[in-house]
Design an enzyme around this catalytic site. Structure first.
Site, short mmCIF file in Angstrom:
data_model
loop_
_atom_site.label_atom_id
_atom_site.label_comp_id
_atom_site.label_asym_id
_atom_site.label_seq_id
_atom_site.Cartn_x
_atom_site.Cartn_y
_atom_site.Cartn_z
CE LYS A 176 3.61 0.62 4.60
NZ LYS A 176 2.83 0.64 3.35
NE ARG A 217 4.30 -8.20 11.21
CZ ARG A 217 3.66 -7.03 11.18
NH1 ARG A 217 2.36 -6.97 11.44
NH2 ARG A 217 4.30 -5.93 10.88
CD GLU A 245 -2.84 1.08 2.43
OE1 GLU A 245 -3.68 2.00 2.56
OE2 GLU A 245 -2.74 0.15 3.23
#
Length: 558
Positions: free
Chosen positions: A270, A260, A34
């Site tokens: 983020k 992850r 994104e």
């Protein structure tokens, strides 16, 4: 993948089985970030995995921007993502793709769902929707708007598309099962209203698809065979499959999840990284202390070290935390092999060699790399006045101190043995200069020749050197889990994560350094010119990493 001899991870086994059983004829993966921030360490693992799979099995990997939320996205991030992927050593297939490339098709498929009674326009607010959704132990309840007719839903969705409703006034939801134990299947939102200009489509749209809706269909349009996500998307897979099964998509991709990359002493949210930037705790997304790929690149990390680290961390379905020392080990291993040597004195102390001729300059040689004879030698200019590091001299000390002491001898790296005679002090009692003597005929001689010295220290000529600034970077956080639980990660910022040293003295040869050159400053660590602050008039070197892990010692002593 860099190591084809190691055991296969579980995703590679799936891929090989699919190829062997003709489930797929070609491997097609995608990396779908994104564009709402810069990529970080976790993204590096996803890039390595997705692009590496395509490379290993002769397939292709697409780079697709998941640009479904124009409020948080920016073209700056789009460009930074492309730079990071290429810097890591990968190239996507064809052009950069965008979820927004498929907005027309996604909209048409949303109409298809409405026409088949599988989607409806809901007037519940976001807060009301949460109330109706239920909990992990209690089922949700149907929206009062769930039973609207197909005709009414089509008309309302058309008004949404035409911009006749304000943000949040309504949304398009899938009609699945409000009693499902999987909350993601409780009539999830497919479209929401956002009157915001999009960096790719401008003002064409005021409704935007959700990630869960756009993701699977974008995979299907591109013919992705293995859609690889991190474990937090495992609970979303049933919705991914529901959309694929209920739409006339051209392909049937399958989603696979892996753990992850969680690294201690690091924050990779983020939102939190953006907070560090916005509140100026760091000097940008590419601050060398940031865990962003841009920050690591500016700090001097190598693409190979990051790829090796991802390989070492492995691909599993079990969440865990990787020690950052693994990354630092991979970095040191790579830098040790590729970095030429040089000398730089970080805290200069002048030494006058009283028995060396004032007008004499001697050219000595030292290897550019101790294991690479083919790299040749570098020249060192030896003269009466030198600089050594302040920490390399003591007036008196114990036997464990292996550097220069009054009345004792030490070897200057690749040069003479010297003996300290006198320490000159200022009015405050601070040592400002040393007087020492050269021991003749000791260049290149070792202890077997009868020349005894307590240790070896580095130096630079006071006549032929490069004045520079050195920035000593260290871990941004002092706590191994700075944002765990209810912690405020800002409370654990390491006050010593950056030290700026002015007036450093380096070998004159470093005047030829370029932004891509990495060096080992002997006894000090690995360094690179800073791409933001360095100039021809004022070179600024960043410390990439020290020569050994000092944090382990600190933690043990603590």
């Amino acid at each position: 993948m860099s190591d084809t001899s190691r055991p296969l991870n579980f995703i590679e086994r799936i891929v090989e089985d699919d190829l062997a059983n003709h489930v797929v004829s070609e491997v097609k993966t995608r990396f779908p970030p994104e564009p709402n921030g810069y990529l970080h360490l976790g993204h590096a693992k996803s890039i390595w995995l997705n692009f590496g799979l395509a490379q290993r099995y002769g397939g292709q990997c697409n780079l697709r921007m998941d640009d479904t939320n124009p409020v948080k996205e920016d073209e700056e991030y789009v460009e930074a993502i492309q730079t990071d992927v290429q810097w890591l050593g990968y190239q996507w297939a064809g052009q950069v793709r965008y979820a927004s490339d498929y907005f027309d098709q996604l909209h048409a498929w949303a109409v298809y769902l409405i026409q088949h009674g599988k989607a409806f326009v809901c007037d519940l607010s976001a807060e009301q929707m949460r109330e109706y959704r239920g909990t992990l132990t209690e089922p949700g309840k149907n929206s009062p708007y769930r039973d609207r007719s197909v005709e009414e839903n089509l008309a309302l969705f058309a008004k949404m598309r035409a911009g006749e409703f304000a943000d949040g006034a309504c949304s398009l939801r899938a009609k699945i099962d409000m009693s499902s134990p999987n909350i993601n299947l409780r009539d999830p939102v497919l479209y929401r209203i956002k009157h915001a200009s999009h960096h790719q489509t401008g003002d064409k749209w005021c409704i935007y698809p959700s990630y869960d809706y756009a993701h699977g269909q974008s995979d299907a349009i591109e013919g992705i065979t293995h859609s690889i996500c991190t474990l937090e998307f495992e609970a979303h897979r049933p919705l991914y499959d529901w959309c694929i099964d209920n739409l006339p998509v051209p392909a049937k991709p399958h989603q696979y999840e892996f753990s992850r990359l969680n690294v201690n002493y690091t924050v990779t949210s983020k939102r939190k990284l953006k907070q560090l930037v916005d509140e100026k705790h760091v000097d940008g997304w590419d601050d060398p202390r940031m865990p962003t790929i841009a920050g690591m690149r500016r700090r001097g990390f190598t693409p190979q070290a990051l790829r090796d680290f991802c390989e070492m961390a492995g691909v599993t379905k079990v969440d865990g935390v990787v020690d950052i020392s693994m990354l630092e080990h991979a970095l040191r291993e790579d830098l040790n092999a590729l970095a030429p040597r040089a000398m730089c004195v970080l805290h200069p102390l002048k030494v006058i060699l009283t028995n060396y001729p004032e007008d004499q300059t001697e050219t000595l040689v030292a290897p550019r790399h101790p294991q690479r004879e083919d790299w040749g030698n570098r020249e060192l200019h030896f003269c009466r006045e030198l600089y050594i590091d302040q920490d390399d001299f003591r007036e008196t000390t114990n036997k464990q101190y292996k550097r220069l002491v009054l009345g004792k001898r030490v070897r200057l790296r690749n040069a003479y043995v010297i003996e300290a005679d006198e320490a000159i002090k200022d009015a405050k009692g601070q040592i400002i200069e040393l007087r020492a003597r050269v021991i003749a005929d000791t260049v290149g001689k070792d202890p077997a020749d009868g020349i005894k010295a307590k240790g070896v220290i580095h130096w630079v000529s006071a006549r032929e050197h490069l004045d520079c600034e050195v920035r000593l970077y260290d871990r941004l956080f002092s706590d191994p889990a700075p944002d765990a639980g209810d912690k405020n990660f800002l409370d654990f910022m390491n006050p010593d994560s950056l030290k700026i040293l002015h007036g450093c003295k380096a070998e004159r040869s470093l005047a030829q350094a370029t932004l891509n050159d990495r060096y080992q400053f002997e006894r000090e660590g690995y360094f690179i010119l800073d791409s933001r602050y360095s100039s021809a008039d004022q070179p600024v070197f960043n410390r990439i990493i020290g020569l050994k892990d000092t944090w382990g010692k600190i933690e043990q002593e603590g």
